[in-house]
Motif scaffolding. Structure first.
Motif, short mmCIF file in Angstrom:
data_model
loop_
_atom_site.label_atom_id
_atom_site.label_comp_id
_atom_site.label_asym_id
_atom_site.label_seq_id
_atom_site.Cartn_x
_atom_site.Cartn_y
_atom_site.Cartn_z
N ASN A 66 7.58 1.49 8.68
CA ASN A 66 7.15 0.10 8.54
C ASN A 66 7.05 -0.29 7.07
N TYR A 111 5.65 -2.78 5.76
CA TYR A 111 4.50 -3.66 5.52
C TYR A 111 3.80 -3.26 4.22
N ASP A 112 3.43 -4.26 3.43
CA ASP A 112 2.89 -4.01 2.09
C ASP A 112 1.54 -3.29 2.10
N ASP A 113 0.72 -3.58 3.13
CA ASP A 113 -0.62 -2.99 3.18
C ASP A 113 -0.52 -1.54 3.67
N GLU A 159 4.59 4.68 13.53
CA GLU A 159 5.38 3.55 13.04
C GLU A 159 6.86 3.93 12.83
#
Length: 291
Positions: A167, A169-171, A205
């Motif tokens: 994933n 996703y930045d976080d 993920e």
């Protein structure tokens, strides 16, 4: 549903039928076991005859009996008794007796088959094909071509084909699991640790490529080792929030149109702010699909 779960469900079904049939038998316990014999049907209606040493049958009745298929003449009875047909108006007690005899035969068959199935479930080794190879001596293994890929090699290949942490996703995830990776939420941590303790191969993920070429990133991909079948697991932790629920139900529709079918190869867990993750339900789904 895996094969073992199917057999266990069948065992539970037999237990339910045995309980129901036992109650029915108790209702009919006072019905006497009269010697009733079923005759061939006449004009689509079943006929019954009773035996009585004292009853007499007229010549006309004897002629009717003799011409009925599979019915012996009165003289063939071991005790010398004679047949008499039961009138339609007197069939009520016979119906109860026939039902009682059916339930007694059924109960015997139910108990016999339940015992057979329970022994099979207890004794059957679902992993015996792989174990024949695994238990071979090292020198022998060098000359064996196993009928299926050995478990350890299959799992290794599966991990390579299903990498985790995909994933973008930045976080970044921050919660540590027992296996040493990081996940995003407490519920995902509980799920990952449960998979790990049960020895279920999983990745966090993974990447799932859609027919359009775009990618989705389910929470987990898992392997049922016995069936060698891959499952995906999505956890939805804010289903009481409208926007979140709408977005994720749309994702489930996208999954469905790309071959991930809920209950077939996609597993779902849910929670809300007031209803936290039910680990008993998680355990039930794990045992149904993954073990």
């Amino acid at each position: 549903m895996n094969n073992k779960q199917y057999l266990e469900n069948e065992l539970q079904r037999l237990d339910r039928l045995i309980k129901i049939n036992s109650a029915n038998i108790k209702k009919h316990k006072n019905i006497p076991d009269n010697p009733i014999f079923q005759c061939t049907s006449s004009n689509g209606k079943p006929q019954f005859r009773s035996i009585s040493q004292a009853s007499l049958i007229s010549d006309t009745q004897e002629s009717d009996i003799a011409n009925t298929a599979d019915i012996a003449t009165p003289g063939n009875l071991a005790n010398g008794g004679k047949y008499s047909y039961v009138r339609q108006s007197d069939l009520a007690p016979i119906k109860k007796l026939v039902q009682k005899q059916y339930e007694e035969r059924l109960q015997k068959a139910l108990l016999t088959n339940r015992s057979r199935l329970a022994r099979f479930i207890k004794n059957y080794d679902y992993d015996f094909v792989d174990q024949i190879y695994q238990k071979s001596a090292f020198a022998r293994k060098q000359y064996i071509s196993p009928i299926i890929e050995p478990r350890d090699e299959f799992i290794k290949d599966w991990y390579e084909q299903h990498p985790g942490g995909m994933n973008p996703y930045d976080d970044p995830p921050e919660r540590d699991t027992l296996r040493g990776e990081k996940v995003r939420t407490k519920s995902e941590q509980l799920l990952a640790d449960t998979f790990y303790r049960l020895g279920i191969p999983y990745q966090y993920e993974p990447e799932f490529v859609l027919n359009t070429g775009y990618c989705k990133y389910p929470d987990f991909v898992l392997l049922n080792v016995i069936q060698r079948k891959t499952y995906y697991w999505e956890h939805m932790g804010l289903t009481d929030e409208f926007d979140y629920a709408t977005r994720n139900f749309k994702k489930l529709l996208v999954y469905e149109r790309n071959g991930l079918i809920l209950g077939e190869n996609l597993i779902l867990s849910l929670e809300t702010e007031d209803m936290q993750l039910d680990m008993k339900m998680v355990d039930r789904k794990i045992r149904e699909y993954l073990l």
